[in-house]
Design a protein around this motif. Structure first.
Motif, PDB file in Angstrom:
ATOM      1  N   ARG A  62      -1.108   0.927  11.581  1.00  0.00           N
ATOM      2  CA  ARG A  62      -1.816   0.206  10.509  1.00  0.00           C
ATOM      3  C   ARG A  62      -3.305   0.552  10.518  1.00  0.00           C
ATOM      4  O   ARG A  62      -3.936   0.615   9.468  1.00  0.00           O
ATOM      5  CB  ARG A  62      -1.626  -1.309  10.666  1.00  0.00           C
ATOM      6  CG  ARG A  62      -0.214  -1.769  10.331  1.00  0.00           C
ATOM      7  CD  ARG A  62      -0.046  -3.261  10.584  1.00  0.00           C
ATOM      8  NE  ARG A  62      -0.852  -4.058   9.683  1.00  0.00           N
ATOM      9  CZ  ARG A  62      -0.522  -4.367   8.438  1.00  0.00           C
ATOM     10  NH1 ARG A  62       0.616  -3.940   7.942  1.00  0.00           N
ATOM     11  NH2 ARG A  62      -1.314  -5.094   7.678  1.00  0.00           N
TER      12      ARG A  62
ATOM     13  N   ILE B 208      -3.684   4.051   9.043  1.00  0.00           N
ATOM     14  CA  ILE B 208      -3.514   4.004   7.591  1.00  0.00           C
ATOM     15  C   ILE B 208      -4.756   3.428   6.917  1.00  0.00           C
ATOM     16  O   ILE B 208      -5.077   3.776   5.781  1.00  0.00           O
ATOM     17  CB  ILE B 208      -2.270   3.141   7.242  1.00  0.00           C
ATOM     18  CG1 ILE B 208      -0.986   3.816   7.737  1.00  0.00           C
ATOM     19  CG2 ILE B 208      -2.164   2.889   5.752  1.00  0.00           C
ATOM     20  CD1 ILE B 208       0.214   2.891   7.773  1.00  0.00           C
TER      21      ILE B 208
ATOM     22  N   VAL C  14       2.742   6.575   2.788  1.00  0.00           N
ATOM     23  CA  VAL C  14       3.093   5.614   3.842  1.00  0.00           C
ATOM     24  C   VAL C  14       4.483   5.058   3.563  1.00  0.00           C
ATOM     25  O   VAL C  14       4.790   4.680   2.436  1.00  0.00           O
ATOM     26  CB  VAL C  14       2.098   4.431   3.892  1.00  0.00           C
ATOM     27  CG1 VAL C  14       2.475   3.469   5.008  1.00  0.00           C
ATOM     28  CG2 VAL C  14       0.666   4.922   4.068  1.00  0.00           C
TER      29      VAL C  14
ATOM     30  N   PHE D 133       6.829   2.033   4.993  1.00  0.00           N
ATOM     31  CA  PHE D 133       6.858   0.875   5.889  1.00  0.00           C
ATOM     32  C   PHE D 133       8.269   0.685   6.453  1.00  0.00           C
ATOM     33  O   PHE D 133       9.247   1.188   5.903  1.00  0.00           O
ATOM     34  CB  PHE D 133       6.398  -0.380   5.146  1.00  0.00           C
ATOM     35  CG  PHE D 133       4.931  -0.347   4.830  1.00  0.00           C
ATOM     36  CD1 PHE D 133       4.009  -0.803   5.745  1.00  0.00           C
ATOM     37  CD2 PHE D 133       4.473   0.178   3.637  1.00  0.00           C
ATOM     38  CE1 PHE D 133       2.649  -0.753   5.479  1.00  0.00           C
ATOM     39  CE2 PHE D 133       3.127   0.237   3.351  1.00  0.00           C
ATOM     40  CZ  PHE D 133       2.213  -0.226   4.273  1.00  0.00           C
ATOM     41  N   GLN D 134       8.314  -0.098   7.520  1.00  0.00           N
ATOM     42  CA  GLN D 134       9.570  -0.293   8.244  1.00  0.00           C
ATOM     43  C   GLN D 134      10.703  -0.779   7.342  1.00  0.00           C
ATOM     44  O   GLN D 134      11.824  -0.319   7.425  1.00  0.00           O
ATOM     45  CB  GLN D 134       9.346  -1.286   9.381  1.00  0.00           C
ATOM     46  CG  GLN D 134      10.485  -1.310  10.365  1.00  0.00           C
ATOM     47  CD  GLN D 134      10.186  -2.219  11.545  1.00  0.00           C
ATOM     48  OE1 GLN D 134       9.050  -2.589  11.783  1.00  0.00           O
ATOM     49  NE2 GLN D 134      11.202  -2.570  12.290  1.00  0.00           N
ATOM     50  N   SER D 135      10.382  -1.722   6.464  1.00  0.00           N
ATOM     51  CA  SER D 135      11.430  -2.274   5.595  1.00  0.00           C
ATOM     52  C   SER D 135      11.574  -1.468   4.305  1.00  0.00           C
ATOM     53  O   SER D 135      12.391  -1.790   3.459  1.00  0.00           O
ATOM     54  CB  SER D 135      11.070  -3.713   5.242  1.00  0.00           C
ATOM     55  OG  SER D 135       9.821  -3.728   4.560  1.00  0.00           O
TER      56      SER D 135
ATOM     57  N   ALA E 271       9.600  -1.579   1.920  1.00  0.00           N
ATOM     58  CA  ALA E 271       8.586  -2.276   1.099  1.00  0.00           C
ATOM     59  C   ALA E 271       8.570  -1.793  -0.345  1.00  0.00           C
ATOM     60  O   ALA E 271       7.518  -1.628  -0.952  1.00  0.00           O
ATOM     61  CB  ALA E 271       7.196  -2.157   1.741  1.00  0.00           C
ATOM     62  N   LEU E 272       9.766  -1.558  -0.905  1.00  0.00           N
ATOM     63  CA  LEU E 272       9.826  -1.214  -2.331  1.00  0.00           C
ATOM     64  C   LEU E 272       9.526  -2.479  -3.130  1.00  0.00           C
ATOM     65  O   LEU E 272       9.862  -3.580  -2.693  1.00  0.00           O
ATOM     66  CB  LEU E 272      11.232  -0.702  -2.681  1.00  0.00           C
ATOM     67  CG  LEU E 272      11.670   0.592  -2.000  1.00  0.00           C
ATOM     68  CD1 LEU E 272      13.128   0.870  -2.310  1.00  0.00           C
ATOM     69  CD2 LEU E 272      10.806   1.770  -2.435  1.00  0.00           C
ATOM     70  N   PHE E 273       8.905  -2.323  -4.286  1.00  0.00           N
ATOM     71  CA  PHE E 273       8.602  -3.497  -5.110  1.00  0.00           C
ATOM     72  C   PHE E 273       9.909  -3.984  -5.735  1.00  0.00           C
ATOM     73  O   PHE E 273      10.527  -3.273  -6.533  1.00  0.00           O
ATOM     74  CB  PHE E 273       7.555  -3.161  -6.173  1.00  0.00           C
ATOM     75  CG  PHE E 273       6.303  -2.592  -5.578  1.00  0.00           C
ATOM     76  CD1 PHE E 273       5.588  -3.315  -4.631  1.00  0.00           C
ATOM     77  CD2 PHE E 273       5.851  -1.336  -5.920  1.00  0.00           C
ATOM     78  CE1 PHE E 273       4.442  -2.794  -4.047  1.00  0.00           C
ATOM     79  CE2 PHE E 273       4.713  -0.802  -5.351  1.00  0.00           C
ATOM     80  CZ  PHE E 273       4.012  -1.534  -4.406  1.00  0.00           C
ATOM     81  N   SER E 274      10.300  -5.191  -5.345  1.00  0.00           N
ATOM     82  CA  SER E 274      11.639  -5.655  -5.692  1.00  0.00           C
ATOM     83  C   SER E 274      11.831  -5.890  -7.183  1.00  0.00           C
ATOM     84  O   SER E 274      12.957  -5.880  -7.664  1.00  0.00           O
ATOM     85  CB  SER E 274      11.954  -6.930  -4.908  1.00  0.00           C
ATOM     86  OG  SER E 274      10.898  -7.848  -5.072  1.00  0.00           O
TER      87      SER E 274
ATOM     88  N   ARG F 172       8.529   7.604  -2.844  1.00  0.00           N
ATOM     89  CA  ARG F 172       7.316   6.971  -3.382  1.00  0.00           C
ATOM     90  C   ARG F 172       6.075   7.476  -2.638  1.00  0.00           C
ATOM     91  O   ARG F 172       5.042   7.766  -3.244  1.00  0.00           O
ATOM     92  CB  ARG F 172       7.422   5.452  -3.238  1.00  0.00           C
ATOM     93  CG  ARG F 172       6.236   4.729  -3.826  1.00  0.00           C
ATOM     94  CD  ARG F 172       6.418   3.230  -3.785  1.00  0.00           C
ATOM     95  NE  ARG F 172       6.381   2.713  -2.422  1.00  0.00           N
ATOM     96  CZ  ARG F 172       6.552   1.436  -2.102  1.00  0.00           C
ATOM     97  NH1 ARG F 172       6.814   0.558  -3.055  1.00  0.00           N
ATOM     98  NH2 ARG F 172       6.509   1.029  -0.860  1.00  0.00           N
TER      99      ARG F 172
ATOM    100  N   ASP G  15       6.755   4.169   9.533  1.00  0.00           N
ATOM    101  CA  ASP G  15       6.888   3.106  10.530  1.00  0.00           C
ATOM    102  C   ASP G  15       8.369   2.854  10.795  1.00  0.00           C
ATOM    103  O   ASP G  15       9.076   2.345   9.924  1.00  0.00           O
ATOM    104  CB  ASP G  15       6.207   1.826  10.016  1.00  0.00           C
ATOM    105  CG  ASP G  15       6.102   0.758  11.105  1.00  0.00           C
ATOM    106  OD1 ASP G  15       6.469   1.027  12.264  1.00  0.00           O
ATOM    107  OD2 ASP G  15       5.661  -0.357  10.777  1.00  0.00           O
TER     108      ASP G  15
END
Lengths: 246, 397
Positions: free
Chosen positions: A49, A52, A81, A83-85, A87-90, A149, A161
């Motif tokens: 983090r 970044i 970047v 992210f672990q999850s 982190a797509l915009f739902s 993305r 991550d």
């Protein structure tokens, strides 16, 4: 000797009064696949983090391509970047997720953005998924979409991550192949945090290992070399998956 | 009550002893002297024996008053299951808590594996000094500091938002105007039915309650003044703000909180977007634009509620009501309500977004921040209402 892409000098970081890492210095070369290793709670993700630019270090310097203190907001992204999850915009489709920053930061017409989105999704093996919502994707597909993305602006550097966390062995192996392909094919520099030994040995060209007790970097180099040659018991314990004492 | 409990406990102990006596399939022998105790366990100890084992443990603890060390000999145990091993480990912890050395010894390989699994061979840890519970003054002090910190964070966020808004004027492209429309629809149009219902009922109840009093003085007609002025100056804006807080304030806090914990806000930043301009400003603009319209609607339906009561219980015809209304309500009454509504909307958006973006700690954190947002907003609304009432009265509005 070539100039490193990322240069970290005497970096100290932490949360509030908790210091996780002190006076850490390392370089990441262009075209490298650089892995940040260490046990749980040693500050791997926090270090990422900081690299970044999402957090400010307690002290020390980070420079990327010779530019210090990367500014994230108010300009097109300089690097990708994931992210672990994921982190797509739902609330957006996969295609909108990938093309979102392109639409905002470029003057490209909508058709061209769509073409780039399709190309990026094809690159990560998700052709035809542009109209799906993130909720309709599996864990592996979400991570691929997040890489697409991150790749939208053709970055020369990407941060990942824990890319294989929570994935089945096949999806994890496919993601490793993708990382290797992006590195070899596009010359992409990859900085990633991971625990997965298979991934580390398969894709890692260089690594640093953080230690929670000493709050320092305890090993640097090729993970395959460190696995066999390191004399540090903590490094051997990590690479040989030995349970901790006491 | 206490006696009944004691009786029940005593009956339970009797039943436990009975069961323990019937089911005991293991041996428990206590040897050694007063200071060096040795407990030799033998046989097969499974969950069926747990009642008997627990009883034995209870009895043994009281025999260890003068002991300095206790050895629990497991060499004659043929088999022990996890439940009973957990009881033995608990027993050992209790003994150690009395500052008596206590160890498991001599178990067969099979038994040793279970001992290890349940941490039976771990060294005694020095007990952490427990912090004394805070007294009432300390608790009040802590709570006050927490409230002050919260206010400081909200003001800090407000400062950042103002700076960001000023900078955004120079570069309006960086503000996410696309989301203003959807926010207005969700916070405004979608809220209209509930605003109509609640404010109609408020007007109705107010007229009904006041009519009983006004009738006594033959001042029925003044119910119009009372309802109209209360609705336009006070209740219309306040009730509407409370509805917006419950619907949109909670939704904003939960939405942004979920985005924060799922790293979507971080992802947004890495793509070059500013959360303040991309997430907060469109929500704030949307609310500020729709709130006055909702308040006008609330005023109208609240007064209509009063008119219904006036017509049905006070014999005031709608025409008389409207003639009286014309003289009762001044433009400044409506304007002061609208001014309040803008301030209320700003406060709702500010606090809910600040709480949402300060979320950490997963789903539980989202819930906590959403609750916190609603409570803080309600508090802020009452404070703002008081400030505006005093200010507007001072200005003669």
């Amino acid at each position: 000797m070539t100039t490193p892409l990322i240069r970290v000098r005497e970096l100290s970081l932490g949360h509030g009064h908790t210091v996780l890492l002190e006076n850490a210095s390392f370089d990441v070369a262009r075209g490298d696949i650089f892995i940040i290793l260490g046990g749980s709670g040693c500050g791997k993700s926090t270090l990422l983090r900081h690299l970044i630019g999402l957090e400010t270090p307690l002290s020390g310097k980070i420079s990327i391509s010779g530019i210090g203190a990367p500014r994230l907001e108010g300009a097109a992204p300089r690097y990708g970047v994931m992210f672990q999850s994921g982190a797509l915009f739902s609330s957006m489709t996969v295609g909108e997720n990938v093309g979102f920053a392109l639409q905002e930061w470029t003057e490209l017409p909508a058709e061209e953005v769509s073409a780039i989105v399709r190309a990026k999704l094809t690159l990560v093996g998700l052709e035809g998924a542009e109209n799906k919502l993130p909720a309709e994707l599996s864990g592996g597909m979400k991570k691929r979409a997040a890489i697409a993305r991150a790749m939208a602006f053709e970055p020369s550097l990407i941060f990942l991550d824990e890319p294989s966390a929570g994935l089945d062995p096949v999806s994890a192996a496919e993601l490793d192949e993708l990382i290797l392909a992006l590195n070899a094919g596009l010359g992409l520099t990859v900085v990633m945090v991971t625990h997965e030994l298979e991934s580390i040995f398969k894709v890692g060209k260089n690594c640093i290992m953080l230690d929670r007790e000493t709050r320092s970097i305890i090993a640097t180099g090729d993970p395959n070399h460190l696995r066999t040659e390191s004399e540090d018991p903590r490094v051997r314990q990590f690479f040989n998956r030995e349970a901790g004492g006491a | 009550m206490t006696k009944t409990r004691e009786k029940a406990a005593s009956r339970f102990d009797e039943r436990l002893s009975l069961v323990a006596g019937l089911l005991q399939r293991f041996t428990w022998e206590s040897t050694g002297n007063e200071q060096m105790k040795r407990i030799e366990l033998g046989g097969s100890i499974t969950i069926d024996d747990s009642a008997a084992l627990w009883k034995r443990i209870g009895e043994s603890i009281s025999d260890l008053k003068d002991a300095r060390s206790v050895e629990i000999d497991l060499s004659r145990i043929r088999m022990i299951d996890g439940a009973c091993m957990a009881l033995l480990v608990h027993f050992r912890s209790d003994v150690r808590a009395r500052r008596i050395r206590c160890e498991f010894v001599g178990g067969a390989a099979e038994v040793e594996r279970i001992v290890d699994l349940y941490g039976g061979h771990k060294k005694a840890k020095r007990k952490r000094t427990e912090r004394e519970p805070a007294n009432a003054v300390e608790q009040v002090g802590d709570a006050t500091l927490a409230v002050l910190r919260e206010i400081q964070q909200i003001l800090d966020f407000f400062g950042q938002l103002v700076v960001s808004a000023i900078l955004a004027v120079k570069n309006p492209k960086t503000v996410n105007f696309h989301d203003v429309g959807p926010t207005m629809e969700r916070a405004g149009a979608d809220a209209a039915p509930i605003v109509v219902l609640i404010n109609f009922l408020i007007g109705l109840v107010m007229a009904y309650q006041s009519s009983a009093q006004l009738k006594q003085f033959g001042a029925n007609i003044y119910v119009v003044d009372l309802v109209a002025v209360s609705m336009t100056r006070e209740l219309g804006p306040l009730m509407t703000a409370i509805i917006i807080c419950g619907r949109s304030g909670a939704a904003f806090a939960a939405e942004l909180g979920t985005m924060q914990v799922s790293e979507e806000v971080d992802a947004l930043r890495t793509l070059g977007f500013m959360p303040l301009r991309h997430l907060v400003m469109p929500r704030m603009l949307g609310l500020i634009v729709v709130a006055p319209f909702l308040v006008l609607l609330a005023d109208a339906v609240g007064i209509t509620g009063g008119m219904v009561v006036a017509a049905t219980t006070l014999d005031i015809t709608p025409t008389s009501f409207l003639i009286q209304l014309k003289g009762a309500v001044k433009p400044s009454d409506i304007i002061s309500g609208l001014v309040k509504s803008v301030a209320f909307a700003g406060a709702i958006a500010l606090i809910s977004c600040q709480q949402g973006l300060a979320t950490s700690g997963g789903a539980e954190g989202v819930g906590r921040r959403t609750t916190g947002a609603v409570v803080s907003i309600l508090f802020a609304l009452v404070v703002l209402d008081a400030i505006f009432t005093i200010l507007l009265a001072g200005l003669g509005l």
